[in-house]
Design a protein around this motif. Structure first.
Motif, short mmCIF file in Angstrom:
data_model
loop_
_atom_site.label_atom_id
_atom_site.label_comp_id
_atom_site.label_asym_id
_atom_site.label_seq_id
_atom_site.Cartn_x
_atom_site.Cartn_y
_atom_site.Cartn_z
N PRO A 204 1.05 97.73 32.76
CA PRO A 204 2.36 98.53 32.94
C PRO A 204 2.84 98.73 31.46
O PRO A 204 2.87 98.04 30.57
CB PRO A 204 3.29 97.62 33.71
CG PRO A 204 2.34 96.70 34.24
CD PRO A 204 1.11 96.31 33.46
N THR A 207 8.65 98.93 32.39
CA THR A 207 9.23 98.52 33.45
C THR A 207 10.07 99.21 34.57
O THR A 207 10.83 99.92 34.05
CB THR A 207 10.16 97.05 33.33
OG1 THR A 207 9.53 96.31 32.25
CG2 THR A 207 10.51 96.26 34.40
N GLY A 208 9.58 99.06 35.65
CA GLY A 208 10.10 100.01 36.88
C GLY A 208 9.40 101.34 36.90
O GLY A 208 9.64 102.11 37.72
N THR A 212 0.59 102.95 34.00
CA THR A 212 -0.20 102.15 33.21
C THR A 212 -0.93 102.55 31.95
O THR A 212 -0.93 103.74 31.99
CB THR A 212 -0.98 101.08 34.09
OG1 THR A 212 -1.98 101.93 34.40
CG2 THR A 212 -0.48 100.49 35.22
N GLN A 353 16.23 101.03 30.20
CA GLN A 353 15.03 99.89 29.92
C GLN A 353 14.21 100.05 28.99
O GLN A 353 13.78 99.38 28.08
CB GLN A 353 14.34 99.76 31.18
CG GLN A 353 15.22 99.26 32.29
CD GLN A 353 14.57 99.38 33.59
OE1 GLN A 353 13.18 99.25 33.81
NE2 GLN A 353 15.17 99.03 34.74
N GLN A 354 13.87 101.36 28.65
CA GLN A 354 12.88 101.69 27.46
C GLN A 354 13.60 101.44 26.17
O GLN A 354 12.92 100.93 25.34
CB GLN A 354 12.47 103.30 27.62
CG GLN A 354 11.70 103.64 28.65
CD GLN A 354 11.58 105.24 28.70
OE1 GLN A 354 12.34 105.85 29.30
NE2 GLN A 354 10.23 105.69 28.01
N ARG A 357 13.50 97.52 25.20
CA ARG A 357 12.12 96.77 25.03
C ARG A 357 12.37 96.61 23.55
O ARG A 357 12.37 97.30 22.78
CB ARG A 357 11.09 97.71 25.39
CG ARG A 357 10.85 97.83 27.00
CD ARG A 357 9.45 98.50 27.27
NE ARG A 357 9.75 99.70 26.58
CZ ARG A 357 8.48 100.34 26.26
NH1 ARG A 357 7.34 99.94 26.57
NH2 ARG A 357 8.83 101.79 26.16
#
Length: 462
Positions: A204, A207-208, A212, A353-354, A357
């Motif tokens: 992946p 996340t979410g 991939t 979320q990106q 990271r």
């Protein structure tokens, strides 16, 4: 010869200065082929003048040759030398023959363009030389020529090649030129037949998101009696080796000559690795089975491009039917909708979320203020247009990847994947694939400069 001769109205257009200037290097060969096809209509030929047979033999020797074929330069020069020798044998009886002199001129021009030496090997006629057992092209050429001489068959005499590519989130181009975007998380076989096995591992990216990307590639060249033992090549993120797992860079005895980048002949082995850019670009050449593989690392992920003979790609049994290059991704693993990619920015929660990271800053484009960039739709399109000038499927894949991951390296991956495809794909007329519902379009990034150039050209012509 008047207007009612063999040269009709089309010849008047050919005589205009611009087409002649544009096609001058090929004009002698065009004349030779065209006049040779209608030889009896243009001039009376003596029975001993066999220039038409020389031209036909040359065309037969070169119809299968493309830059994607192994040893293209060497084989084309061989054919030119054979063509030249044939014209010399019939020169006395062809004195004054237009087709003959056009052919001689064409040979000279082509030899200069291709930097071919006058002295060197030529393809044999009649009794064929023994094939090189660890050279796929030599084996198949000998077998088909032998079959042709005994059966007088006029069908296809050269093997066909197939192309498969994988890059990005990941995007798959199958042997059938079907373009798919898939999840396929974990280890999946791309190719699995009696000669070659290629497996990729996808992880992946965000996340979410279901997207991939490939972080591991394993390639197994299976043993081939008299040519090579089994060799395994494995690449993972930040480790793109220029050697097989056992530390060797080639396998088998030197088997044949191949033209190098400088045109000089060199001996190559049945299987060898060429490192084009340390840590970023490696090519694997399996001459004994006619396979070429290109592996790249761009950013944190890997890309793959493969060319393989069709007959070898089909050499598998029922236990090897799960091959993504052959049959595409399973329906439940598809992200695209029948070839259509949803090009819309990710939800705000996913964008946050990106940015949280730890590795995000190292994987994405930094803005002018030094902070990571989350691509908008217009921003993604602008970045992809910098390298991909045509709105084909590679451009759409680039936009999708930037929107999905925020990783600007994916734009370089799409561009490199397109170039690798053009290098290995045997059929230029199939290169372009367009998303469903879109029309072919070309970008012009520097419109003012282009308009100025066109204006200057117009002024020069007036």
């Amino acid at each position: 010869m008047g207007r009612d001769g063999c040269c009709g109205r089309g010849a008047e257009r050919l005589a205009s200065p611009r087409p002649v200037r544009r096609f001058r290097p090929l004009l002698p060969l065009i004349l030779a082929v065209c006049f040779g096809a209608h030889f009896g209509q243009c001039q009376v030929a003596t029975p001993q003048c066999r220039i038409q047979k020389c031209t036909t033999d040359f065309v037969s020797l070169t119809t299968h040759l493309t830059p994607a074929v192994d040893r293209f330069h060497e084989e084309f020069c061989k054919a030119l030398r054979a063509y030249s020798a044939c014209t010399q044998r019939t020169s006395k009886s062809c004195r004054g023959n237009l087709v003959f002199h056009s052919s001689v001129l064409a040979i000279s021009d082509l030899m200069s363009q291709r930097n071919c030496s006058r002295d060197g090997p030529t393809p044999t006629t009649g009794h064929m030389d023994a094939p090189e057992p660890c050279n796929y092209h030599s084996r198949t050429q000998h077998a088909h020529s032998h079959l042709h001489s005994h059966s007088h068959s006029h069908g296809r005499t050269q093997p066909g090649y197939l192309f498969c590519g994988l890059f990005g989130d990941p995007h798959l181009r199958t042997f059938k030129d079907s373009f798919q975007t898939c999840k396929v998380e974990g280890a999946w076989p791309l190719i699995d037949n009696d000669y070659l096995s290629v497996q990729v591992t996808n992880v992946p990216v965000v996340t979410g998101s279901s997207a991939t990307a490939t972080n591991k590639i394993t390639i197994i060249f299976k043993p081939y009696e008299g040519c090579t033992d089994q060799r395994v090549y494995q690449a993972v993120t930040d480790n793109l080796p220029a050697a097989f797992d056992d530390g060797t860079v080639s396998s088998g005895d030197p088997i044949h000559s191949s033209a190098g980048a400088n045109g000089a002949a060199r001996k190559v082995r049945a299987l060898w690795i060429s490192e084009r850019s340390p840590g970023h670009h490696v090519e694997l050449h399996a001459g004994y089975i006619g396979v070429t593989v290109i592996v790249r690392q761009l950013g944190r992920y890997l890309t793959l491009a493969v060319r393989i003979p069709e007959e070898l790609a089909q050499a598998y049994d029922a236990t090897q039917d799960l091959q993504l290059c052959l049959n595409g991704c399973p329906r439940g693993e598809r992200i695209d909708q029948g070839g259509h990619l949803p090009l819309s920015p990710p939800p705000l929660s996913l964008q946050l979320q990106q940015m949280r990271r730890p590795s995000f800053a190292s994987q994405t484009q930094l803005s002018l203020h030094g902070s990571p960039q989350v691509f908008s739709l217009d921003g993604a399109r602008e970045r992809c247009q910098e390298k991909l000038l045509v709105q084909d499927i590679y451009y759409s894949s680039c936009v999708f990847d930037l929107l999905t991951t925020g990783d600007a390296n994916f734009s370089v991956a799409a561009y490199s994947a397109q170039k690798d495809m053009e290098s290995l794909h045997p059929h230029q007329d199939r290169w372009r694939i367009y998303p469903k519902g879109s029309a072919p379009s070309t970008f012009y990034p520097d419109t003012p400069r282009l308009l100025l150039l066109l204006l200057l050209c117009k002024l020069c012509l007036e």
